[in-house]
Scaffold this active site. Structure first.
Site, PDB file in Angstrom:
ATOM      1  N   LEU A 115      29.863 -37.215 -27.769  1.00 26.67           N
ATOM      2  CA  LEU A 115      29.162 -36.117 -27.091  1.00 26.67           C
ATOM      3  C   LEU A 115      27.883 -35.790 -27.839  1.00 26.67           C
ATOM      4  O   LEU A 115      27.846 -35.819 -29.082  1.00 26.67           O
ATOM      5  CB  LEU A 115      30.053 -34.877 -27.028  1.00 26.67           C
ATOM      6  CG  LEU A 115      31.385 -35.048 -26.294  1.00 26.67           C
ATOM      7  CD1 LEU A 115      32.049 -33.695 -26.100  1.00 26.67           C
ATOM      8  CD2 LEU A 115      31.218 -35.757 -24.959  1.00 26.67           C
ATOM      9  N   GLY A 144      33.635 -38.814 -28.599  1.00 25.90           N
ATOM     10  CA  GLY A 144      33.535 -39.020 -27.148  1.00 25.90           C
ATOM     11  C   GLY A 144      33.339 -40.484 -26.781  1.00 25.90           C
ATOM     12  O   GLY A 144      33.779 -40.922 -25.710  1.00 25.90           O
ATOM     13  N   ASN A 153      36.916 -38.465 -34.498  1.00 30.01           N
ATOM     14  CA  ASN A 153      36.590 -37.873 -35.808  1.00 30.01           C
ATOM     15  C   ASN A 153      36.250 -36.390 -35.725  1.00 30.01           C
ATOM     16  O   ASN A 153      35.637 -35.840 -36.641  1.00 30.01           O
ATOM     17  CB  ASN A 153      35.414 -38.633 -36.428  1.00 30.01           C
ATOM     18  CG  ASN A 153      34.147 -38.535 -35.591  1.00 30.01           C
ATOM     19  OD1 ASN A 153      34.226 -38.539 -34.372  1.00 30.01           O
ATOM     20  ND2 ASN A 153      32.999 -38.439 -36.224  1.00 30.01           N
ATOM     21  N   GLU A 154      36.657 -35.730 -34.646  1.00 31.29           N
ATOM     22  CA  GLU A 154      36.278 -34.326 -34.441  1.00 31.29           C
ATOM     23  C   GLU A 154      36.547 -33.456 -35.662  1.00 31.29           C
ATOM     24  O   GLU A 154      35.740 -32.594 -36.019  1.00 31.29           O
ATOM     25  CB  GLU A 154      37.019 -33.741 -33.225  1.00 31.29           C
ATOM     26  CG  GLU A 154      36.425 -34.103 -31.875  1.00 31.29           C
ATOM     27  CD  GLU A 154      36.790 -35.510 -31.407  1.00 31.29           C
ATOM     28  OE1 GLU A 154      37.431 -36.264 -32.163  1.00 31.29           O
ATOM     29  OE2 GLU A 154      36.406 -35.859 -30.276  1.00 31.29           O
TER      30      GLU A 154
HETATM   31  N1  CO8 Z   1      24.664 -36.189 -30.817  1.00 37.88           N
HETATM   32  C1  CO8 Z   1      23.361 -35.946 -30.959  1.00 37.88           C
HETATM   33  N2  CO8 Z   1      22.550 -36.659 -31.778  1.00 37.88           N
HETATM   34  C2  CO8 Z   1      23.110 -37.669 -32.460  1.00 37.88           C
HETATM   35  C3  CO8 Z   1      24.477 -37.976 -32.345  1.00 37.88           C
HETATM   36  C4  CO8 Z   1      25.273 -37.177 -31.477  1.00 37.88           C
HETATM   37  N3  CO8 Z   1      26.585 -37.410 -31.290  1.00 37.88           N
HETATM   38  N4  CO8 Z   1      24.743 -39.016 -33.159  1.00 37.88           N
HETATM   39  C5  CO8 Z   1      23.577 -39.363 -33.745  1.00 37.88           C
HETATM   40  N5  CO8 Z   1      22.589 -38.550 -33.333  1.00 37.88           N
HETATM   41  C6  CO8 Z   1      21.165 -38.616 -33.682  1.00 37.88           C
HETATM   42  C7  CO8 Z   1      20.943 -38.470 -35.193  1.00 37.88           C
HETATM   43  O1  CO8 Z   1      20.901 -37.122 -35.576  1.00 37.88           O
HETATM   44  C8  CO8 Z   1      19.615 -39.171 -35.338  1.00 37.88           C
HETATM   45  O2  CO8 Z   1      18.606 -38.282 -34.894  1.00 37.88           O
HETATM   46  P1  CO8 Z   1      17.132 -38.307 -35.549  1.00 37.88           P
HETATM   47  O3  CO8 Z   1      16.583 -39.684 -35.266  1.00 37.88           O
HETATM   48  O4  CO8 Z   1      16.400 -37.220 -34.834  1.00 37.88           O
HETATM   49  O5  CO8 Z   1      17.317 -38.057 -37.026  1.00 37.88           O
HETATM   50  C9  CO8 Z   1      19.681 -40.312 -34.324  1.00 37.88           C
HETATM   51  O6  CO8 Z   1      20.678 -39.917 -33.372  1.00 37.88           O
HETATM   52  C10 CO8 Z   1      20.090 -41.638 -34.928  1.00 37.88           C
HETATM   53  O7  CO8 Z   1      21.281 -41.440 -35.684  1.00 37.88           O
HETATM   54  P2  CO8 Z   1      21.580 -42.225 -37.036  1.00 37.88           P
HETATM   55  O8  CO8 Z   1      20.331 -42.329 -37.847  1.00 37.88           O
HETATM   56  O9  CO8 Z   1      22.757 -41.593 -37.693  1.00 37.88           O
HETATM   57  O10 CO8 Z   1      21.926 -43.680 -36.469  1.00 37.88           O
HETATM   58  P3  CO8 Z   1      22.807 -44.801 -37.174  1.00 37.88           P
HETATM   59  O11 CO8 Z   1      22.584 -46.032 -36.370  1.00 37.88           O
HETATM   60  O12 CO8 Z   1      22.583 -44.853 -38.633  1.00 37.88           O
HETATM   61  O13 CO8 Z   1      24.342 -44.314 -36.975  1.00 37.88           O
HETATM   62  C11 CO8 Z   1      26.156 -43.371 -35.700  1.00 37.88           C
HETATM   63  C12 CO8 Z   1      24.849 -44.202 -35.694  1.00 37.88           C
HETATM   64  C13 CO8 Z   1      27.225 -44.138 -36.470  1.00 37.88           C
HETATM   65  C14 CO8 Z   1      26.587 -43.182 -34.271  1.00 37.88           C
HETATM   66  C15 CO8 Z   1      25.860 -42.042 -36.407  1.00 37.88           C
HETATM   67  O14 CO8 Z   1      24.703 -41.478 -35.833  1.00 37.88           O
HETATM   68  C16 CO8 Z   1      26.955 -41.032 -36.287  1.00 37.88           C
HETATM   69  O15 CO8 Z   1      27.969 -41.134 -36.969  1.00 37.88           O
HETATM   70  N6  CO8 Z   1      26.759 -40.014 -35.420  1.00 37.88           N
HETATM   71  C17 CO8 Z   1      27.674 -38.914 -35.269  1.00 37.88           C
HETATM   72  C18 CO8 Z   1      28.731 -39.287 -34.327  1.00 37.88           C
HETATM   73  C19 CO8 Z   1      29.712 -38.158 -34.164  1.00 37.88           C
HETATM   74  O16 CO8 Z   1      30.270 -37.651 -35.094  1.00 37.88           O
HETATM   75  N7  CO8 Z   1      29.918 -37.778 -32.904  1.00 37.88           N
HETATM   76  C20 CO8 Z   1      30.834 -36.745 -32.596  1.00 37.88           C
HETATM   77  C21 CO8 Z   1      30.325 -35.934 -31.445  1.00 37.88           C
HETATM   78  S1  CO8 Z   1      31.524 -34.718 -30.966  1.00 37.88           S
HETATM   79  C22 CO8 Z   1      32.427 -35.413 -29.710  1.00 37.88           C
HETATM   80  O17 CO8 Z   1      32.096 -36.439 -29.196  1.00 37.88           O
HETATM   81  C23 CO8 Z   1      33.689 -34.745 -29.190  1.00 37.88           C
HETATM   82  C24 CO8 Z   1      33.615 -33.288 -29.280  1.00 37.88           C
HETATM   83  C25 CO8 Z   1      34.817 -32.598 -28.709  1.00 37.88           C
HETATM   84  C26 CO8 Z   1      34.534 -31.116 -28.709  1.00 37.88           C
HETATM   85  C27 CO8 Z   1      35.759 -30.296 -28.783  1.00 37.88           C
HETATM   86  C28 CO8 Z   1      35.407 -28.848 -29.160  1.00 37.88           C
HETATM   87  C29 CO8 Z   1      36.498 -27.900 -28.849  1.00 37.88           C
END
Ligand code: CO8
Length: 300
Positions: free
Chosen positions: A106, A151, A175-176
């Site tokens: 997400l 997500g 990994n939430e």
């Molecule tokens: N949302 C928004 N922006 C993101 C996300 C995301 N999920 N993931 C990465 N980005 C952004 C980064 O901040 C970065 O932005 P910027 O260029 O402006 O600095 C850009 O995308 C590129 O990211 P990276 O430099 O980290 O790219 P890498 O290729 O090195 O790594 C990964 C890619 C492995 C995907 C890494 O970005 C990562 O681990 N991202 C986080 C993923 C994550 O933890 N997602 C969880 C989202 S929560 C969810 O899906 C379920 C929520 C359920 C809610 C329940 C509540 C009750």
């Protein structure tokens, strides 16, 4: 009758005769082959349907990380609905056009610093996508060609079969907990249905992201293949699944998934309320901001 707020898809009778292609139009000049491929594309997703096999290839194309924003989720749901309603389509392979990333889950910016109406609209779109994908009459195969947290993992878990590129740098999981948030019950149910209770409980509590080989060992993905063979393998698996009569497979799928789908359908509004209340708490907002900062720092 559909209860209010329920996807029409859930209430539609299965398309038992999806295998039967429509007869050629009488206007079709004899000897002219039918177009073998149809494609449609929007901002974030590209879809190509091979009419001869009945298989669509859906590619996420939203760099840098295919995060599931409101716009992405909406396009994803619409694309699935189009395919579901297309009698020529019996299966869909879901993959990414962005190197090294399947989907980063997400879009965290949709859950940060916005108002309650936005959170509710966003969460309804997340529910909608999951209900469509998990209840799809089509065969759904995830060709996971990159990292797939949260997500992104849910999308893969909601398919009928998961094949992942065998690169140990690619990881997948819910990994939430690492973000200080809690996977909702229907994320958890979908996970349990794939890996079983014990593996799901440990993995969810620790917010684990499993490298591809470990994900395979846990049963989170069904197969690992070299990345260059991923789509070929997905097509072969799809052909195997499509060799069965649609109605038998669809009824079986529905029997296996119905309880989990019904649970969200029955508690949809309550689930939206829980999400909006939880996500708008200052402590949760703070955790999400810190997590985003951590992602940016990791880069620099
Ligand atoms: N949302 C928004 N922006 C993101 C996300 C995301 N999920 N993931 C990465 N980005 C952004 C980064 O901040 C970065 O932005 P910027 O260029 O402006 O600095 C850009 O995308 C590129 O990211 P990276 O430099 O980290 O790219 P890498 O290729 O090195 O790594 C990964 C890619 C492995 C995907 C890494 O970005 C990562 O681990 N991202 C986080 C993923 C994550 O933890 N997602 C969880 C989202 S929560 C969810 O899906 C379920 C929520 C359920 C809610 C329940 C509540 C009750």
């Amino acid at each position: 009758l559909c209860p209010p707020g329920v996807l029409p898809l859930c209430c539609r009778p299965p398309a038992w005769d999806r295998a039967t292609r429509p007869p050629p139009s009488p206007l079709q000049p004899p000897g002219l082959p039918l177009a073998p491929c149809r494609s449609f594309s929007n901002n974030k997703i590209q879809v190509e349907l091979d009419e001869s096999s009945g298989v669509a290839m859906m590619k996420f194309k939203s760099p840098p990380v295919n995060s599931l924003s409101l716009e992405f989720l909406t396009e994803f749901s619409i694309s699935l609905e189009k395919l579901e309603n297309d009698r020529a389509c019996r299966g869909v392979i879901i993959t990414s056009a962005v190197p090294k990333i399947f989907s980063s889950g997400l879009d965290i910016t949709e859950m940060c610093g916005k108002n309650m109406e936005h959170y509710a609209e966003f969460w309804r779109a997340v529910q909608e996508l999951w209900l469509r994908l998990y209840s799809s009459n089509m065969v759904t195969v995830a060709a996971v060609n990159g990292s797939s947290p949260a997500g992104g993992c849910l999308v893969a878990l909601s398919c009928d079969y998961r094949i992942m590129a065998e690169n140990p740098k690619f990881s997948i999981g819910l990994n939430e907990a690492q973000l200080g948030i809690v996977a909702p019950f229907w994320f958890k149910d979908t996970f349990v249905n794939v890996v079983g209770h014990r593996v799901a409980e440990r993995s969810l509590q620790l917010g684990s992201l499993h490298p591809a080989p470990e994900a395979h060992k846990l049963g989170l993905v069904d197969e690992l293949v070299p990345e260059e063979k991923l789509l070929e393998k997905a097509a072969a698996v799809m052909a195997q699944w499509l060799a069965l009569p649609d109605h038998a497979r669809q009824l079986t799928k529905s029997m296996m998934r119905k309880a989990v789908l019904d649970r969200l359908v029955a508690h949809r509004e309550e689930d939206i309320k829980n999400f909006t209340t939880f996500i708008s708490k200052e402590s949760i907002q703070k955790s999400l901001r810190m997590y985003m900062e951590m992602l940016k720092k990791k880069k620099g």
